[in-house]
Design an enzyme around this catalytic site. Structure first.
Site, mmCIF file in Angstrom:
data_model
loop_
_atom_site.group_PDB
_atom_site.id
_atom_site.type_symbol
_atom_site.label_atom_id
_atom_site.label_comp_id
_atom_site.label_asym_id
_atom_site.label_seq_id
_atom_site.Cartn_x
_atom_site.Cartn_y
_atom_site.Cartn_z
ATOM 1 N N LEU A 177 0.835 -1.209 0.000
ATOM 2 C CA LEU A 177 0.000 0.000 0.000
ATOM 3 C C LEU A 177 0.868 1.256 0.000
ATOM 4 O O LEU A 177 0.570 2.230 -0.686
ATOM 5 C CB LEU A 177 -0.943 -0.013 1.211
ATOM 6 C CG LEU A 177 -1.921 1.163 1.284
ATOM 7 C CD1 LEU A 177 -2.782 1.248 0.033
ATOM 8 C CD2 LEU A 177 -2.811 1.057 2.520
ATOM 9 N N ILE A 196 21.921 19.960 15.814
ATOM 10 C CA ILE A 196 21.386 18.890 16.662
ATOM 11 C C ILE A 196 22.066 17.550 16.391
ATOM 12 O O ILE A 196 21.881 16.589 17.135
ATOM 13 C CB ILE A 196 19.856 18.821 16.508
ATOM 14 C CG1 ILE A 196 19.237 20.182 16.800
ATOM 15 C CG2 ILE A 196 19.230 17.788 17.419
ATOM 16 C CD1 ILE A 196 19.594 20.793 18.144
ATOM 17 N N SER A 240 22.610 15.574 13.036
ATOM 18 C CA SER A 240 22.737 15.015 11.694
ATOM 19 C C SER A 240 22.838 16.110 10.641
ATOM 20 O O SER A 240 22.214 17.165 10.758
ATOM 21 C CB SER A 240 21.565 14.093 11.387
ATOM 22 O OG SER A 240 20.354 14.771 11.559
ATOM 23 N N GLU A 243 26.672 12.391 11.642
ATOM 24 C CA GLU A 243 25.915 11.129 11.685
ATOM 25 C C GLU A 243 25.773 10.434 10.331
ATOM 26 O O GLU A 243 24.835 9.662 10.113
ATOM 27 C CB GLU A 243 24.530 11.345 12.321
ATOM 28 C CG GLU A 243 24.619 11.906 13.735
ATOM 29 C CD GLU A 243 23.259 12.113 14.414
ATOM 30 O OE1 GLU A 243 22.294 11.417 14.071
ATOM 31 O OE2 GLU A 243 23.180 12.979 15.302
ATOM 32 N N ARG A 250 3.844 6.215 5.789
ATOM 33 C CA ARG A 250 5.112 6.063 6.495
ATOM 34 C C ARG A 250 5.095 4.907 7.492
ATOM 35 O O ARG A 250 4.157 4.781 8.279
ATOM 36 C CB ARG A 250 5.429 7.344 7.253
ATOM 37 C CG ARG A 250 6.851 7.784 7.073
ATOM 38 C CD ARG A 250 7.167 8.876 8.043
ATOM 39 N NE ARG A 250 8.124 8.347 8.992
ATOM 40 C CZ ARG A 250 9.431 8.384 8.790
ATOM 41 N NH1 ARG A 250 9.929 8.951 7.725
ATOM 42 N NH2 ARG A 250 10.255 7.880 9.683
ATOM 43 N N CYS A 251 6.126 4.089 7.424
ATOM 44 C CA CYS A 251 6.221 2.947 8.327
ATOM 45 C C CYS A 251 7.552 3.004 9.073
ATOM 46 O O CYS A 251 8.504 3.600 8.591
ATOM 47 C CB CYS A 251 6.183 1.648 7.530
ATOM 48 S SG CYS A 251 4.690 1.463 6.557
ATOM 49 N N CYS A 280 12.741 16.693 20.452
ATOM 50 C CA CYS A 280 12.156 17.414 19.324
ATOM 51 C C CYS A 280 10.646 17.454 19.419
ATOM 52 O O CYS A 280 9.960 16.905 18.583
ATOM 53 C CB CYS A 280 12.585 16.821 18.003
ATOM 54 S SG CYS A 280 12.832 15.076 18.025
ATOM 55 N N GLU A 293 12.642 21.717 20.376
ATOM 56 C CA GLU A 293 11.875 22.339 19.288
ATOM 57 C C GLU A 293 11.032 23.493 19.833
ATOM 58 O O GLU A 293 10.294 23.320 20.785
ATOM 59 C CB GLU A 293 10.951 21.285 18.659
ATOM 60 C CG GLU A 293 10.003 21.897 17.650
ATOM 61 C CD GLU A 293 9.051 20.880 17.034
ATOM 62 O OE1 GLU A 293 9.472 19.755 16.773
ATOM 63 O OE2 GLU A 293 7.890 21.254 16.820
ATOM 64 N N HIS A 343 11.678 21.097 9.382
ATOM 65 C CA HIS A 343 10.754 20.307 8.559
ATOM 66 C C HIS A 343 10.422 21.019 7.262
ATOM 67 O O HIS A 343 9.912 20.417 6.328
ATOM 68 C CB HIS A 343 9.457 20.033 9.324
ATOM 69 C CG HIS A 343 9.700 19.271 10.591
ATOM 70 N ND1 HIS A 343 9.757 19.882 11.821
ATOM 71 C CD2 HIS A 343 9.964 17.967 10.804
ATOM 72 C CE1 HIS A 343 10.019 18.970 12.740
ATOM 73 N NE2 HIS A 343 10.155 17.801 12.152
#
Ligand code: GLN
Ligand code: ZN
Length: 762
Positions: A18, A439, A441, A492, A523-524, A651, A673, A702
């Protein structure tokens, strides 16, 4: 005879079919019809996989989110998207994901649409789209999705039990945008539910599962009253209602839940085995009691013999009234253990994913119906696996046990109070006012990902992989020096994921290939499986950090994931309390902190991105969780000398209610955040008179937008109204791994300029 049923099935597909179908459709690479067909194929397969159950859930499949589906069924869309005419599925994704003005214009429409707000589904890592209410909210039934799926199920001979989110939980999950009282909408909402239930009855439905999981949370008198009102009004409908509660214990809501005028009640007997007998005393004699006896939240095999010992007397007492199910929807576990080829046979023999959990239920059903002897071999096999797990040296390490037993209160204490630590650190680090940092990465570029997959596939060797990562680290150190940042990070590059990276190096962790669970939309996540005592065979980050430090004179931050986050983002063992597992993780990470310090690292950041996620559903249990979580962090952090500066990072902005715990962590610096909340979050720190240093995020990572220095200066000034300037750091909201270098460089240029302007007194 006991009835066997399921509350919900994972919808992504065993191979995340899916996800791929959705993303291809969203990119415009496949048609709506192709997506619809994939949906239908998955539903059909999943129903087949539930064959043999007496009732199978229908309507649990979703193209995005079951709460959003319910909003559509109730004809309740956010005001900003009302009046849209066009394709229904397209509109559904528009509400779910938002849409840019450009994309809207292409469809001949009007202005950008903001995505629905998402929030955590109870205490799981699933996120739903929050229903938005105002005093003027109206509802209008649209049963089309449910009826279509019912028809499909009917054609396939599925014993269908439609699943709905109940009216009280639906209101509780939403937000009043105008500050009005959501409960005032109940009166308008109930006729739509009544109409829906009547419609389902007219289509031959007998049982409807109506989910009211907020019954396992603390409810005030108004919300309790809403339950009574709602279910009295729905009781004349011609379907039978199975009121489903899950994710915890009913406790003081047990009487209420037992006495609502419905035909049956489902409870989570995994969370609350001891609540079942008292509940039986409360439950009217005609009602069905569905017991969730197979854990829908973890990946472990059920102890079938012990479960039967417990169930048999209940079955004798309840007869036909006893139903069995997983504790909650299986949405929160991976689909099929049989797909796993890399987990060793022994470990596999301890595990059960969704399909195996359904097998367990079928087996329990047969044992109750035909006697245990009918399934003797299976029960013996289950017993043998559990005994092996209980006694396995892979699970139990005497050395770890001894180390945990030797934990002293002192290990959680710093050498000196914050003020004297801060003075020593300042003397050593010599940082300017408003020190700048990031932070952890930096962009995970295509080259990084290619190198990692080539290494995993055996196409390049360890030395070549190391060189590729070193080149990336060198690149990010150079970039940070050029940008003029004060405390650097290595970026990272070598980490695929902040939990997996450490899990892969710790004994006691295993990794599945296909153990995906839905986090939101397409998203998984694939949580690692923490199955045994945690041991750190060797240092995990020192070589990389030392290499990075060798490239610069500026302080290089060591970067670790904290014990609470490692715990909360893994499937953890069920044979000891979470607190005990967390202490083991803390000892392993403490050893890493000390190794970093020995290697000359002067600043160490311990990320606790998931500390808040572990909060229990009931407030009454918060302090207990926070006590052990904070203690685990302190054990990790506090072996160091005063001169070594400890940072932590979180975050999320919802921390007002856990301020005391944050202060008790006593990190020298916390980065958090804040940019989207306009620094309002700092009120909590101010009110609490939080004494240590804070790096309130000054821009939202984001978004691809490049923040302007002026904007950040204004934010930092706002921060300085609440926190003395000498305790403020300047940093982004979170790590930069999802961004491009082309975004990161200009954004950090502006950020450093903002800090410099403030230092110069602007
Ligand atoms: N150090 C991690 C990073 O920068 C933190 C990630 C997080 O907080 N989720 O990516
Ligand atoms: Zn973060």
């Amino acid at each position: 005879m006991t009835t066997i049923h399921n509350l919900g099935f994972p919808r992504m597909g065993a191979r995340r079919e899916l996800k791929f179908a959705l993303e291809s459709y969203w990119r415009g690479e496949s048609s709506r019809a192709a997506l619809q067909e994939q949906g239908a194929r998955l539903r059909q397969r999943h129903w087949q996989e539930q064959a043999g159950l007496d009732w199978v859930p229908v309507g649990d499949f979703s193209f995005y989110d079951q709460v959003l589906d319910m909003s559509f069924t109730l004809g309740h869309l956010p005001e900003r998207v009302q009046g849209f005419h066009g394709d229904a599925l397209d509109n559904y994704f528009r509400v779910a994901r938002g849409r840019s003005a450009q994309a809207e214009a292409r469809q001949g429409c009007c202005g950008a649409v903001a995505a629905g707000e998402m929030t955590k589904w109870f205490d799981t890592n699933y996120h739903y789209i929050v229903p938005e209410f105002t005093a003027a909210t109206q509802f209008r039934l649209d049963a089309s999705r449910l009826l279509a799926q019912l028809a499909e199920a009917g054609a396939q001979g599925v014993p269908a039990k439609p699943v709905l989110i109940g009216p009280v939980t639906y209101l509780a999950l939403g937000k009043a945008k105008d500050g009005s009282n959501r409960l005032a909408l109940l009166e308008r909402l109930l006729p739509v539910y009544a109409e829906l239930l009547e419609t389902l009855a007219a289509h031959g439905v007998q049982w409807v599962q109506i989910d009211e999981p907020i019954l396992v949370t603390e409810l005030d008198a108004d919300w309790r009253h809403a339950f009574t009102t709602a279910y009295h009004q729905l009781k004349s409908c011609r379907v039978k209602l199975l009121l489903a509660t899950y994710f915890g214990q009913l406790q003081d809501n047990a009487y209420l839940a037992a006495n609502l005028p419905v035909a049956g009640l489902h409870v989570d007997a995994v969370s609350d085995p001891d609540g079942v007998l008292p509940l039986l005393g409360l439950l009217p004699a005609h009602k069905v009691l569905s017991l969730g006896v197979v854990n829908g939240r973890n990946v472990w095999k059920t102890d079938l013999n012990a479960t039967l010992d417990w169930l048999e007397p209940l079955a004798a007492r309840l007869g036909e009234r006893l139903w069995l199910a997983p504790s909650c929807s299986l949405l929160h576990v991976p689909v099929d253990l049989a797909q796993e080829q890399r987990l060793d046979a022994e470990l596999k023999s301890w595990l059960a994913f969704a399909l195996q959990k359904l097998d367990e239920l079928r087996l329990l059903g047969r044992a109750l119906r035909d006697g245990r002897s009918a399934v003797e071999a299976e029960l013996a096999e289950n017993h043998a696996a559990l005994v092996a797990r209980r006694t396995s040296p892979r699970v139990h390490s005497p050395a770890v046990r001894a180390a945990v037993a030797a934990i002293t209160a002192d290990m959680g204490r710093c050498q000196s109070p914050y003020a004297s630590r801060a003075a020593r650190q300042a003397a050593l680090l010599q940082l300017p006012a408003y020190p700048t940092t990031t932070i952890g990465s930096f962009p995970q570029t295509a080259q990084i990902r290619q190198a990692r997959s080539a290494f995993k596939a055996g196409q390049i060797d360890a030395a070549a992989y190391r060189e590729a990562m070193r080149a990336e680290i060198a690149r990010s150190v150079r970039a940070q020096e050029e940008l003029g940042l004060d405390v650097l990070v290595h970026g990272e590059a070598e980490r695929n994921d902040m939990v997996e990276y450490f899990g892969e190096q710790l004994d006691g962790y295993a990794f599945s290939q296909f153990g995906w669970v839905q986090s939101y939309g397409s998203r998984c996540v694939k949580p690692p499986i923490l199955f045994g005592d945690i041991e750190r065979p060797q240092a995990m980050t020192v070589t990389w950090t030392r290499f990075a430090q060798s490239l610069t004179d500026r302080p290089m931050k060591g970067m670790l994931t904290g014990p609470v986050t490692l715990l909360n983002w893994s499937f953890v063992r069920d044979d000891q309390p979470r607190a005990a597992t967390c202490r083991q993780l803390a000892l392993a990470m403490r050893a890493e902190v000390l190794d970093l310090e020995r290697a000359g690292v002067r600043v160490i950041q311990i990320d606790e991105a998931a500390l808040r996620e572990g909060l229990p559903l009931r407030r009454a249990q918060w302090s207990q969780y926070l006590d052990w979580a904070v203690q685990a962090f302190r054990i990790t952090a506090n072996g160091v000398r005063d001169e070594t500066q400890i940072h932590t990072h979180m975050c999320y902005s919802g921390i007002n209610d856990i301020m005391a715990a944050i202060a008790a962590m006593d990190a020298d610096v916390i980065t958090i955040e804040t940019s989207r909340s306009d620094m309002e979050l700092l009120d909590a720190f101010e009110d609490f008179q939080y004494p240590n240093q804070i790096g309130p995020g000054v821009y939202d990572i984001h978004s691809p937008n490049i923040p302007a220095a002026q904007q950040m200066i204004a934010l930092i000034k706002k921060a300085a109204e609440r926190i003395p300037a000498e305790r403020l750091w300047v940093n982004p909201d979170c790590g930069l791994k999802t961004r491009q270098w082309a975004e990161v460089v200009p954004a950090l240029t502006e950020m450093v300029a903002a800090a410099r302007a403030l230092r110069a007194g602007s």
